[in-house]
Write an enzyme that holds these catalytic residues in place. Structure first.
Site, PDB file in Angstrom:
ATOM      1  N   ASP A  77       0.771  -1.250   0.000  1.00  0.00           N
ATOM      2  CA  ASP A  77       0.000   0.000   0.000  1.00  0.00           C
ATOM      3  C   ASP A  77       0.800   1.297   0.000  1.00  0.00           C
ATOM      4  O   ASP A  77       0.639   2.134  -0.865  1.00  0.00           O
ATOM      5  CB  ASP A  77      -0.917   0.006   1.228  1.00  0.00           C
ATOM      6  N   GLU A  80       2.569 -10.086  11.218  1.00  0.00           N
ATOM      7  CA  GLU A  80       2.241  -9.567   9.875  1.00  0.00           C
ATOM      8  C   GLU A  80       3.510  -9.137   9.131  1.00  0.00           C
ATOM      9  O   GLU A  80       3.703  -9.448   7.966  1.00  0.00           O
ATOM     10  CB  GLU A  80       1.279  -8.393  10.047  1.00  0.00           C
TER      11      GLU A  80
HETATM   12  C1  9WN Z   1      -5.801  -2.813   2.215  1.00  0.00           C
HETATM   13  C2  9WN Z   1      -4.761  -7.972   4.084  1.00  0.00           C
HETATM   14  C3  9WN Z   1      -4.137  -6.812   3.330  1.00  0.00           C
HETATM   15  C4  9WN Z   1      -2.984  -7.263   2.415  1.00  0.00           C
HETATM   16  C5  9WN Z   1      -2.196  -6.087   1.853  1.00  0.00           C
HETATM   17  C6  9WN Z   1      -1.774  -5.176   3.016  1.00  0.00           C
HETATM   18  C7  9WN Z   1      -3.009  -4.724   3.810  1.00  0.00           C
HETATM   19  C8  9WN Z   1      -5.115  -3.465   3.430  1.00  0.00           C
HETATM   20  C9  9WN Z   1      -5.050  -2.488   4.590  1.00  0.00           C
HETATM   21  O1  9WN Z   1      -3.701  -5.858   4.306  1.00  0.00           O
HETATM   22  O2  9WN Z   1      -3.825  -3.912   2.989  1.00  0.00           O
HETATM   23  O3  9WN Z   1      -6.005  -3.770   1.213  1.00  0.00           O
HETATM   24  O4  9WN Z   1      -6.101  -2.218   5.172  1.00  0.00           O
HETATM   25  O5  9WN Z   1      -3.967  -2.005   4.929  1.00  0.00           O
HETATM   26  O6  9WN Z   1      -1.051  -4.095   2.550  1.00  0.00           O
HETATM   27  O7  9WN Z   1      -1.075  -6.549   1.155  1.00  0.00           O
HETATM   28  O8  9WN Z   1      -3.491  -8.010   1.354  1.00  0.00           O
HETATM   29  O9  9WN Z   1      -3.754  -8.697   4.722  1.00  0.00           O
END
Ligand code: 9WN
Length: 445
Positions: free
Chosen positions: A183, A418
């Site tokens: 992100d 994570e």
């Molecule tokens: C937005 C779920 C996801 C991962 C992404 C990570 C994070 C979300 C957030 O979490 O993104 O999609 O709310 O930050 O960056 O890679 O798929 O684990």
């Protein structure tokens, strides 16, 4: 938890995945991400293949049942059965279904989803589950599952390589940083600088992530203001992909995302004979796209791949781990393979035969590296796992073994976090994270 044994780690990973099963899918984390995410599901399936293949197929089915009529596989699938917070009127994740309003779109399924996509790791995962089938009975079941999934994976690829070839180069464009899965990576900073950060946009919303995570580990409010503006524009144009314009304030070609599209074509070429289809078109598309990838995103001056801002037709100078992911491609020309290996070993990433920590998401030598903030420095297991596959692909067993050891080591020290601190390797983010657990199983298997 310091230094648990590999057996204990295996058990911890299995339990983490079992605890994160919810209704008909695995959530990335019960607290931070309580729904189903697209690329997480692919990574999770790779791990479940070793311990619960039926659950891996079920997870992939749930995701692809929410595929849109145009072939897009949404980056989040919401669970109507568990949509609201115990506190009435609050959504469990922001932005939730009320923001995306997918059910207003004719191409979208009944189950609410987001309108964005994520890297297509699913064909790769499906092929892995099939390959790992322990006996003829599970292989038969796997072949039947592949039969169901194959046309859907083909439709996903078609969406990405046609609708999302917005710049006309042949490569898929990301229309939102969330689509990269990385992100707030510095790789998007230059392209995002053109998007206003209007903090008033956040006033009517509540960032649920900040209730369960440290603010200093997450994207900033300015990042979120931009994310919301970009998503709103796309949503308000009906999530249509018909040419550049104001519907896309952000338009970027990412080497990691496009490498995974090519890797998916190659996985489909393996799957095709199992389901009675022709592998050749997949190989041809993979070859063509590999040429375009090298031509558009490799910079001979830096020796690695970079993100291209489609509006100004310029490569971002940022060195990020996504720029090494073309190593996943078996037919990457030798010159680029050699160059990526040199870059991986340089101080920015520090890969060597005695490496003690997995590679950071962003250049270790960059003055603005932030060792704790999400994709701006921390270590992510999924990216390192992809690189590990690439190293094995290109005949680098010693480096691959060292990287594998470093990945297992950080998870043994902290647990299935994570992500991990860039320099200490300590676990950060949410502690029971599904893809860390799943990919650890694959490393240990
Ligand atoms: C937005 C779920 C996801 C991962 C992404 C990570 C994070 C979300 C957030 O979490 O993104 O999609 O709310 O930050 O960056 O890679 O798929 O684990």
């Amino acid at each position: 938890m310091s230094g648990i044994s590999e057996e204990q780690l295996w058990q911890l990973a299995v339990t983490t995945l079992a605890d994160n099963w919810w209704h008909d899918h695995t959530v990335p984390s019960r607290t931070l991400y309580p729904y189903q995410w697209s690329w997480d599901t692919g990574f999770i399936a790779v791990g479940l293949a070793h311990v619960a293949p039926a659950r891996a197929w079920h997870d992939l089915r749930t995701l692809f049942e929410a595929q849109w009529a145009d072939g897009r596989v949404p980056h989040i699938v919401f669970d109507a059965a568990a949509m609201t917070d115990p506190k009435p009127g609050r959504e469990r994740y922001f932005p939730g279904p009320a923001f995306w309003r997918s059910t207003d779109v004719p191409a979208a399924p009944q189950r609410p989803t987001s309108g964005l996509v994520q890297p297509p790791v699913h064909a790769l995962a499906a092929w892995d589950i099939y390959r790992h089938s322990p006996d003829s009975e599970s292989r038969e079941r796997a072949a039947a599952e592949l039969g169901w999934l194959y046309p859907r994976l083909v439709a996903q690829q078609r969406y990405l390589t046609t609708h999302r070839d917005i710049g006309g180069s042949g490569l898929a464009c990301l229309v939102h940083p969330w689509e990269s899965g990385q992100d707030n990576s510095p790789a998007w900073d230059a392209a995002l600088a053109a998007v206003p950060a209007d903090l008033t946009l956040l006033e009517k919303y509540q960032r649920r992530d900040l209730e369960v995570s440290h603010r200093s580990h997450r994207p900033t409010d300015a990042d979120y203001a931009r994310y919301i503006l970009i998503a709103q524009r796309y949503r308000d144009h009906g999530y249509l992909d018909d040419g550049p314009g104001e519907r896309y304030p952000f338009l970027v070609e990412c080497p990691g995302f496009n490498s995974l599209i090519i890797a998916a074509e190659l996985a489909l070429a393996e799957i095709a004979p199992v389901v009675g289809a022709d592998p050749q078109p997949h190989r041809e598309r993979a070859d063509r796209l590999t040429d375009v990838l090298v031509d558009r995103l490799f910079d001979p001056a830096t020796g690695m791949f970079h993100a291209r801002d489609v509006y100004i037709d310029q490569l971002s100078p940022v060195r990020y781990l996504g720029g090494l992911l073309p190593l996943l491609l078996p037919d990457l020309p030798t010159a680029q393979v050699k160059s990526l290996l040199v870059e991986a070993a340089a101080p920015a990433f520090g890969l060597n035969e005695h490496v003690s920590l997995p590679l950071p998401s962003y250049d270790r030598t960059a003055p603005d590296l932030d060792p704790e903030r999400y994709w701006r420095g921390p270590i992510w297991i999924n990216m390192n796992w992809l690189l590990w596959r690439g190293l094995r692909q290109h005949g680098q067993p010693t480096l691959a073994t060292a990287l594998r050891g470093a990945m297992i080591d950080v998870v043994r020290r902290s647990g299935c976090y994570e992500y991990f601190h860039t320099t200490t390797g300590a676990g950060i983010g949410t502690p029971e994270f599904s893809w860390t657990a799943a990919l650890t199983l694959d490393l240990l298997a």
